[in-house]
Design a protein around this motif. Structure first.
Motif, PDB file in Angstrom:
ATOM      1  N   ILE A   1       0.757  -1.222   0.009  1.00  0.00           N
ATOM      2  CA  ILE A   1       0.120  -0.170  -0.003  1.00  0.00           C
ATOM      3  C   ILE A   1       0.975   1.264  -0.009  1.00  0.00           C
ATOM      4  N   ARG A   2       1.952   1.433   0.849  1.00  0.00           N
ATOM      5  CA  ARG A   2       2.713   2.339   0.925  1.00  0.00           C
ATOM      6  C   ARG A   2       3.575   2.659  -0.594  1.00  0.00           C
ATOM      7  N   ALA A   3       3.841   1.721  -1.172  1.00  0.00           N
ATOM      8  CA  ALA A   3       4.440   1.934  -2.563  1.00  0.00           C
ATOM      9  C   ALA A   3       3.624   2.299  -3.529  1.00  0.00           C
ATOM     10  N   GLU A   4       2.383   2.013  -3.654  1.00  0.00           N
ATOM     11  CA  GLU A   4       1.242   2.364  -4.481  1.00  0.00           C
ATOM     12  C   GLU A   4       0.622   3.791  -4.066  1.00  0.00           C
ATOM     13  N   HIS A   5       0.707   3.982  -2.746  1.00  0.00           N
ATOM     14  CA  HIS A   5       0.088   5.184  -2.144  1.00  0.00           C
ATOM     15  C   HIS A   5       0.893   5.707  -1.222  1.00  0.00           C
ATOM     16  N   PRO A   6       1.991   6.690  -1.819  1.00  0.00           N
ATOM     17  CA  PRO A   6       3.000   7.087  -0.717  1.00  0.00           C
ATOM     18  C   PRO A   6       2.535   8.152   0.382  1.00  0.00           C
ATOM     19  N   HIS A   7       1.299   8.637  -0.133  1.00  0.00           N
ATOM     20  CA  HIS A   7       0.721   9.760   0.608  1.00  0.00           C
ATOM     21  C   HIS A   7      -0.408   9.149   1.866  1.00  0.00           C
ATOM     22  N   VAL A   8      -0.259   7.906   1.850  1.00  0.00           N
ATOM     23  CA  VAL A   8      -1.325   7.035   2.692  1.00  0.00           C
ATOM     24  C   VAL A   8      -0.349   6.690   3.847  1.00  0.00           C
ATOM     25  N   GLU A   9      -0.600   6.755   5.249  1.00  0.00           N
ATOM     26  CA  GLU A   9      -0.282   5.952   6.325  1.00  0.00           C
ATOM     27  C   GLU A   9      -0.778   4.624   6.288  1.00  0.00           C
ATOM     28  N   CYS A  10      -0.141   3.452   6.648  1.00  0.00           N
ATOM     29  CA  CYS A  10      -0.522   2.147   6.915  1.00  0.00           C
ATOM     30  C   CYS A  10       0.339   1.551   7.982  1.00  0.00           C
ATOM     31  N   ASP A  11      -0.845   0.892   8.842  1.00  0.00           N
ATOM     32  CA  ASP A  11      -0.233   0.207  10.021  1.00  0.00           C
ATOM     33  C   ASP A  11      -1.073  -1.015  10.383  1.00  0.00           C
TER      34      ASP A  11
ATOM     35  N   TYR B   1      -9.283  -1.569  -2.427  1.00  0.00           N
ATOM     36  CA  TYR B   1      -9.959  -2.851  -2.524  1.00  0.00           C
ATOM     37  C   TYR B   1      -9.396  -3.751  -3.811  1.00  0.00           C
ATOM     38  N   ALA B   2      -9.385  -2.796  -5.007  1.00  0.00           N
ATOM     39  CA  ALA B   2      -8.938  -3.205  -6.255  1.00  0.00           C
ATOM     40  C   ALA B   2      -7.565  -3.811  -6.136  1.00  0.00           C
ATOM     41  N   LEU B   3      -6.649  -2.859  -5.320  1.00  0.00           N
ATOM     42  CA  LEU B   3      -5.195  -3.340  -5.128  1.00  0.00           C
ATOM     43  C   LEU B   3      -5.108  -4.486  -4.214  1.00  0.00           C
ATOM     44  N   LEU B   4      -5.736  -4.760  -3.352  1.00  0.00           N
ATOM     45  CA  LEU B   4      -5.618  -5.844  -2.501  1.00  0.00           C
ATOM     46  C   LEU B   4      -6.414  -6.992  -3.014  1.00  0.00           C
ATOM     47  N   THR B   5      -7.166  -6.985  -3.988  1.00  0.00           N
ATOM     48  CA  THR B   5      -7.735  -8.106  -4.700  1.00  0.00           C
ATOM     49  C   THR B   5      -7.435  -8.507  -6.197  1.00  0.00           C
ATOM     50  N   ASP B   6      -6.069  -7.921  -6.354  1.00  0.00           N
ATOM     51  CA  ASP B   6      -5.565  -8.053  -7.648  1.00  0.00           C
ATOM     52  C   ASP B   6      -4.907  -9.425  -7.849  1.00  0.00           C
ATOM     53  N   ASP B   7      -5.254 -10.210  -8.728  1.00  0.00           N
ATOM     54  CA  ASP B   7      -4.621 -11.602  -8.746  1.00  0.00           C
ATOM     55  C   ASP B   7      -2.879 -11.320  -8.907  1.00  0.00           C
ATOM     56  N   GLU B   8      -2.494 -10.187  -9.391  1.00  0.00           N
ATOM     57  CA  GLU B   8      -1.403 -10.147  -9.707  1.00  0.00           C
ATOM     58  C   GLU B   8      -0.284 -10.065  -8.286  1.00  0.00           C
ATOM     59  N   LEU B   9      -1.098  -9.945  -7.164  1.00  0.00           N
ATOM     60  CA  LEU B   9      -0.220 -10.022  -6.051  1.00  0.00           C
ATOM     61  C   LEU B   9       0.748 -11.408  -5.722  1.00  0.00           C
ATOM     62  N   ALA B  10      -0.162 -12.362  -6.451  1.00  0.00           N
ATOM     63  CA  ALA B  10       0.524 -13.651  -6.141  1.00  0.00           C
ATOM     64  C   ALA B  10       1.822 -14.054  -7.088  1.00  0.00           C
ATOM     65  N   TYR B  11       2.046 -12.929  -7.897  1.00  0.00           N
ATOM     66  CA  TYR B  11       3.099 -12.934  -8.893  1.00  0.00           C
ATOM     67  C   TYR B  11       4.361 -11.963  -8.504  1.00  0.00           C
ATOM     68  N   MET B  12       4.118 -11.202  -7.542  1.00  0.00           N
ATOM     69  CA  MET B  12       5.010 -10.057  -7.296  1.00  0.00           C
ATOM     70  C   MET B  12       6.379 -10.706  -6.289  1.00  0.00           C
ATOM     71  N   ASP B  13       7.420 -10.300  -6.715  1.00  0.00           N
ATOM     72  CA  ASP B  13       8.639 -10.688  -5.846  1.00  0.00           C
ATOM     73  C   ASP B  13       8.508 -10.753  -4.373  1.00  0.00           C
ATOM     74  N   GLY B  14       8.847 -11.764  -3.726  1.00  0.00           N
ATOM     75  CA  GLY B  14       8.571 -11.695  -2.074  1.00  0.00           C
ATOM     76  C   GLY B  14       7.083 -11.773  -1.499  1.00  0.00           C
ATOM     77  N   SER B  15       6.099 -12.251  -2.649  1.00  0.00           N
ATOM     78  CA  SER B  15       4.885 -12.231  -2.001  1.00  0.00           C
ATOM     79  C   SER B  15       4.653 -13.535  -1.499  1.00  0.00           C
ATOM     80  N   PRO B  16       3.912 -13.623  -0.069  1.00  0.00           N
ATOM     81  CA  PRO B  16       3.542 -14.758   0.468  1.00  0.00           C
ATOM     82  C   PRO B  16       2.140 -15.166  -0.027  1.00  0.00           C
ATOM     83  N   ILE B  17       1.384 -14.408  -1.056  1.00  0.00           N
ATOM     84  CA  ILE B  17       0.281 -14.799  -1.671  1.00  0.00           C
ATOM     85  C   ILE B  17       0.250 -15.806  -2.469  1.00  0.00           C
TER      86      ILE B  17
END
Length: 134
Positions: free
Chosen positions: A17-27, A83-99
């Protein structure tokens, strides 16, 4: 077979989320002193069963806070984008992804929620099949 540690999916998603939305705090919790004057995403890992030796199902609750409760549209737009970012099937193909897969039937929202602060709030859920570390 040995020991298997479940992934820290909340931390990995906060980084995404921080990588996609640097203006958003996430914790994983609301920081002390947060007043709602800027967008905040809080990810709660509700866990799930270990479905195989190294495979863990994970359900997460995601609350998006921020801005003015009398004008929730900007926050609603951000929540929809998350929601679109977190449900993107591409998450499974990203480097280091546990998904390994997004479980679409466990994904819901976003919908408005009440907050104890003078800001808008939206909630959504996501569910994944993940891989632990050996």
């Amino acid at each position: 077979m040995g020991r298997v540690t479940p992934p820290d999916i909340s931390l990995w998603l906060c980084d995404r989320i921080r990588a996609e939305h640097p203006h958003v705090e996430c914790d994983i919790r609301i920081p002390d002193g947060y007043t709602g004057d800027h967008p905040l995403v809080v990810i709660r890992d509700d866990g799930g069963p270990q479905s195989d030796w190294i495979v863990f199902d994970r359900s997460l609750g995601v609350t998006v806070y921020g801005w003015d409760e009398t004008n929730p549209k900007p926050l609603r737009d951000l929540a929809a984008d998350l929601y679109a970012l977190l449900t993107d099937d591409e998450l499974a193909y990203m480097d280091g992804s546990p998904i390994t897969a997004v479980t679409q039937s466990g994904c819901n929202g976003p919908y408005p929620v009440s907050t104890s602060m003078a800001c808008a709030g939206y909630y959504l859920t996501v569910e994944y099949s993940t891989v632990g570390t050996h």
